[in-house]
Design an enzyme around this catalytic site. Structure first.
Site, mmCIF file in Angstrom:
data_model
loop_
_atom_site.group_PDB
_atom_site.id
_atom_site.type_symbol
_atom_site.label_atom_id
_atom_site.label_comp_id
_atom_site.label_asym_id
_atom_site.label_seq_id
_atom_site.Cartn_x
_atom_site.Cartn_y
_atom_site.Cartn_z
ATOM 1 N N LYS A 18 -41.608 51.497 -5.699
ATOM 2 C CA LYS A 18 -42.809 50.692 -5.884
ATOM 3 C C LYS A 18 -43.903 51.446 -6.638
ATOM 4 O O LYS A 18 -44.620 50.855 -7.452
ATOM 5 C CB LYS A 18 -43.328 50.234 -4.505
ATOM 6 C CG LYS A 18 -44.275 49.044 -4.598
ATOM 7 C CD LYS A 18 -44.601 48.502 -3.215
ATOM 8 C CE LYS A 18 -45.519 47.287 -3.316
ATOM 9 N NZ LYS A 18 -45.875 46.764 -1.992
ATOM 10 N N PHE A 49 -39.737 51.589 6.094
ATOM 11 C CA PHE A 49 -39.454 50.168 6.309
ATOM 12 C C PHE A 49 -38.735 49.602 5.077
ATOM 13 O O PHE A 49 -39.170 49.804 3.955
ATOM 14 C CB PHE A 49 -40.753 49.408 6.556
ATOM 15 C CG PHE A 49 -40.528 47.921 6.714
ATOM 16 C CD1 PHE A 49 -39.775 47.428 7.775
ATOM 17 C CD2 PHE A 49 -41.035 47.015 5.789
ATOM 18 C CE1 PHE A 49 -39.554 46.067 7.905
ATOM 19 C CE2 PHE A 49 -40.821 45.658 5.921
ATOM 20 C CZ PHE A 49 -40.081 45.185 6.993
ATOM 21 N N GLN A 50 -37.670 48.914 5.305
ATOM 22 C CA GLN A 50 -36.823 48.329 4.253
ATOM 23 C C GLN A 50 -36.345 49.377 3.252
ATOM 24 O O GLN A 50 -36.211 49.092 2.069
ATOM 25 C CB GLN A 50 -37.536 47.168 3.548
ATOM 26 C CG GLN A 50 -37.720 45.980 4.495
ATOM 27 C CD GLN A 50 -38.071 44.677 3.796
ATOM 28 O OE1 GLN A 50 -38.715 44.675 2.760
ATOM 29 N NE2 GLN A 50 -37.644 43.568 4.367
ATOM 30 N N GLU A 88 -29.937 36.725 -1.303
ATOM 31 C CA GLU A 88 -29.697 37.575 -2.478
ATOM 32 C C GLU A 88 -28.254 37.501 -2.968
ATOM 33 O O GLU A 88 -27.988 37.688 -4.153
ATOM 34 C CB GLU A 88 -30.081 39.029 -2.170
ATOM 35 C CG GLU A 88 -31.582 39.268 -2.045
ATOM 36 C CD GLU A 88 -32.127 39.025 -0.640
ATOM 37 O OE1 GLU A 88 -31.377 38.506 0.207
ATOM 38 O OE2 GLU A 88 -33.298 39.350 -0.391
ATOM 39 N N MET A 104 -5.893 28.082 3.121
ATOM 40 C CA MET A 104 -4.973 29.124 2.677
ATOM 41 C C MET A 104 -4.575 30.026 3.848
ATOM 42 O O MET A 104 -3.427 30.447 3.960
ATOM 43 C CB MET A 104 -5.604 29.940 1.548
ATOM 44 C CG MET A 104 -4.625 30.821 0.814
ATOM 45 S SD MET A 104 -3.279 29.891 0.022
ATOM 46 C CE MET A 104 -3.941 29.667 -1.638
#
Lengths: 186, 584
Positions: B164, B114-115, B52, B482
């Site tokens: 949802k 969940f999630q 993502e 760097m």
């Protein structure tokens, strides 16, 4: 000394040291912030203060216009003039914020705070508490044989003074609303 | 036209009505209804990323290369938390993106489902604004408002969290034109009195300099045109931040090059010695100012910015102008022309003579000697061999990024995608995918370091699957260059964890993904290898093995002002005092 002639231990050259350009005096300002009364809006305002390291001395919030769903947040903060300007500009950036008013600079204003104080005791102390409450125009909103709950309205300083007087007389608990403020005049 | 439809269908409809043609995303349980709708239509292309974070950076790349908002679609919980780095990156660089996240159904919110994650809570401080939509009726309004907020005023990332059950439920869809957007309408016109004050300053300044930033790019191509007109008409020198490269052409006569920590000597010296600094759409970032109390000590400073909070945040300015760069420059030019197009010609001639002296220092000079490719040489050749092309450049973060900014020339805005504010390693590769989606026929090159590139290397799968011919030009020094440079200058050459021992064989890695790999280590072979990369019709990983211990110069060391630049290896000894070492 380094090749750049920076004195060891000097912090004056810090990239984050904003002081040299700006005044150091701390000022106390009361800000009125009109916001959409939507979920999370208070978290946005508080989150801004904590994320950017600004002070909150007092904060109150409630819906003031039910028809258009507007809430008024009154926040008392301290900072240098530059920081106060930043706070106002940063508040103005928040999308659900409609308006930011600095009541401290926009002309005269009134500030009031409400407090409830529970004072427990008996005998002379109880009489003295009642007498002082009368002087401060505090109301008794609950009483038992061992205690009073006083309701007092006024400036934060007045409430501080009243609380200081009640302490030796058996002050048990204090609840304060924080400052609500409005500009004077039409 | 209003009609009944499910929340999931509303999402797709709203995206179409907002003119979205591509969405970068990754499916999961809480966004399945929206993915089902995406499956059943052809108007919007969905690019399946491999992480993502890649989706958000790709959307950023798309947004920066087109000026349109980039769109992402990810699932709840880990999908949303993986988007956080990209959101923060877009917030700091003011990039308009709209991220749609799935959420567990409303009746399960707060149950540690969940999630489940508190997505609006987590992203509140890394978005310009975000919404949790608990009612399908409100969904069309919020979606249109999200695009309005992302693109109005100072652009930025927004997030809409959609449970949802809200996606499954039906309600009436309202198209954008019938939706009343909120009170949010930042001011775009500048104050005419302040603009006139600035014109007066322009007329008399002896040593003026334009200091421009990403605000010019964000204001649109019209703003860049106006800037060019203003610079060419006044004859003032112009420098730019990393974010603003391309707004004024690098081939332009008045161009001083980039300023700041790794900016050009002439640009930083002009900033330090100027008597009038005109900041157009930049924000006095600490990479630019260096030591605050010694920043351009003798100049009058004007600041044009659409965000009032940028004014006086770091540097106190004399002429603040709140407004959109394009609008303000239009008014500024009008007033300046109406007053007779005056400048202080005598002063300017002396100023340019001084600037020419600084230019003679030739601060970007280097010698390609020895058997190893110098990274500067690699970029010089890349510039030479690609500048005629319809070219877009992305970068990762580190030395290669600064060298790219120094050695590549940008003639147009929206051609340079780099993580400026947040400094996100792993930005460039997914960004190049977003750019290539926006410009399928263009030559899109991601100038990378091997360490940054590995941070989002999984997106090779995306590039190959969607046939996106992005060129990954990796300057491989087997070091975190760097970090290594700072350890050399600041930490007694103790190179703590700044090199990688187990690097992959990049050619085999490319082949494993079904792409082309090229390796080059000999300066003599470099041109042919770069041409091979350009001419290959498909994604390429170019493993350019470069000099391992090259440092990036010029450099303003931490805690130093603009006129104390380090120009090369000889000047680095004890350059940074103990108190400078605490700065990043």
């Amino acid at each position: 000394m380094s090749a750049l002639q920076i004195k060891k231990g000097s912090s004056k050259h810090s990239a984050y040291n904003l002081r040299p350009n700006f005044s150091d005096t701390q000022e106390r300002h009361t800000l009125a912030v009109l916001v959409d009364n939507e979920a999370g809006v208070l978290a946005r305002v508080i989150g801004l203060f904590s994320a950017r390291g600004y002070n909150i001395e007092s904060l109150t919030v409630a819906e003031v216009d039910h028809a258009s769903g507007l809430s008024r947040i009154t926040v008392v903060t301290t900072g240098t003039p530059q920081v106060i300007e930043q706070i106002k500009a940063q508040l103005g950036r928040i999308v659900p914020v409609h308006d930011v008013h600095d009541l401290t600079v926009e002309g005269p204003s009134v500030e009031r705070e409400l407090a409830l104080l529970k004072v427990a005791g008996d005998g002379d102390k109880r009489v003295e508490a009642l007498r002082l409450a009368d002087i401060f125009r505090a109301n008794v909103v609950d009483s038992t044989l061992q205690s009073f709950v006083f309701e007092i309205t006024g400036t934060p300083e007045k409430i501080d003074a009243f609380a200081d007087l009640m302490r030796p007389l058996g002050l048990v608990e204090v609840a304060r609303t924080g400052v609500a403020a409005l500009s004077r005049g039409a | 036209m209003t009609r009944q439809m499910t929340g999931a269908k509303m999402v797709v409809q709203a995206l179409k009505d907002q003119g979205v043609d591509v969405v970068f995303g990754y499916p999961g349980g809480a966004v399945l209804p929206i993915y089902d709708e995406i499956f059943q239509q052809n108007g919007i292309r969905h690019i399946l990323v491999r992480h993502e974070q890649g989706a958000v950076h790709a959307a950023e790349g798309y947004a920066r290369a087109t000026g349109k908002p980039g769109v992402c679609l990810v699932t709840s919980g880990p999908g949303a938390t993986n988007a956080v780095t990209g959101l923060t990156d877009a917030l700091l660089d003011s990039i308009p993106i709209v991220v749609l996240t799935g959420q567990v159904p409303t009746f399960m919110i707060g149950s540690d489902a969940f999630q489940e994650a508190d997505t609006v809570g987590i992203t509140r401080s890394c978005t310009k604004h975000n919404w949790l939509v608990k009612d399908t009726e409100r969904l069309p309004h919020v979606l249109h408002e999200a695009f309005h907020v992302a693109t109005s005023g100072r652009p930025g990332p927004v997030l809409v969290d959609i449970p949802k059950d809200v996606q499954f439920a039906s309600a009436t869809y309202t198209p954008p034109k019938q939706v009343r957007t909120s009170h949010y309408a930042p001011r775009v016109k500048g104050d005419m009195d302040a603009i006139t004050e600035l014109v007066e300053a322009l007329e008399t300044a002896k040593r003026p300099v334009f200091y421009t930033g990403g605000g010019v790019i964000n204001s649109g191509p019209g703003a860049s045109q106006l800037l060019r007109e203003l610079v060419d008409a006044t004859g003032f020198p112009i420098t730019s931040t990393l974010m603003g490269l391309g707004a004024y052409p690098a081939s332009g006569q008045k161009w001083l090059g980039m300023l700041g920590m790794h900016g050009l000597y002439e640009a930083n010296m002009a900033m330090h010695d100027c008597d009038l600094m005109i900041n157009i759409g930049a924000r006095f970032d600490d990479r630019i100012t260096g030591r605050i109390d010694a920043f351009s000590p003798n100049s009058k400073k004007a600041h044009i910015d659409i965000d009032p909070s940028s004014i006086n945040k770091v540097i106190r300015v004399d002429i603040p102008i709140v407004g959109d760069v394009g609008h303000v420059l239009e008014d500024l030019l009008k007033v300046w022309k109406a007053r007779g197009r005056k400048t202080n010609r005598e002063g300017l001639a002396k100023w340019w003579a001084q600037i020419e002296e600084w230019r003679k220092v030739d601060c970007l000079a280097f010698k390609q000697n020895g058997p190893a490719i110098k990274p500067q040489y690699a970029l010089q050749r890349l510039e030479e061999l690609t500048k005629g092309h319809d070219r877009y450049i992305c970068t990762e973060v580190g030395q290669h990024q600064m060298w790219a900014a120094q050695y590549l020339g940008f003639e147009e805005p929206n051609r340079w995608m780099t993580s400026g504010g947040l400094g996100t390693m792993g930005y460039g590769f997914p960004a190049s995918i977003g750019v290539q989606m926006a410009h399928p026929d263009a030559l899109v090159i991601n100038v990378a370091g091997e360490a940054s590139w590995l941070m989002n290397m999984q997106e090779m799968g995306t590039a190959v699957q969607f046939r996106l011919p992005v060129k990954q030009f990796i300057l491989n020094n087997e070091r975190l260059g760097m970090v290594r440079q700072w350890q050399e200058l600041l930490h007694g050459e103790r190179y703590s964890h700044s090199w990688s021992e187990a690097l992959p064989d990049f050619v085999k890695l490319a082949e494993a993904f079904g792409a082309k790999g090229i390796i080059c280590s000999d300066p003599a072979d470099l041109d042919d290898a770069i041409m091979e990369m350009i001419n290959h019709d498909g994604p390429v990983i170019f493993d350019c093995l470069v000099e391992k211990h090259e440092n990036c110069f010029p450099m303003i060391p931490s805690g130093a002002p603009h006129n104390k630049m380090l120009l090369g290896e000889a000047s680095t000894k004890d350059a940074i005092g103990s108190s400078g070492a605490v700065l990043v």
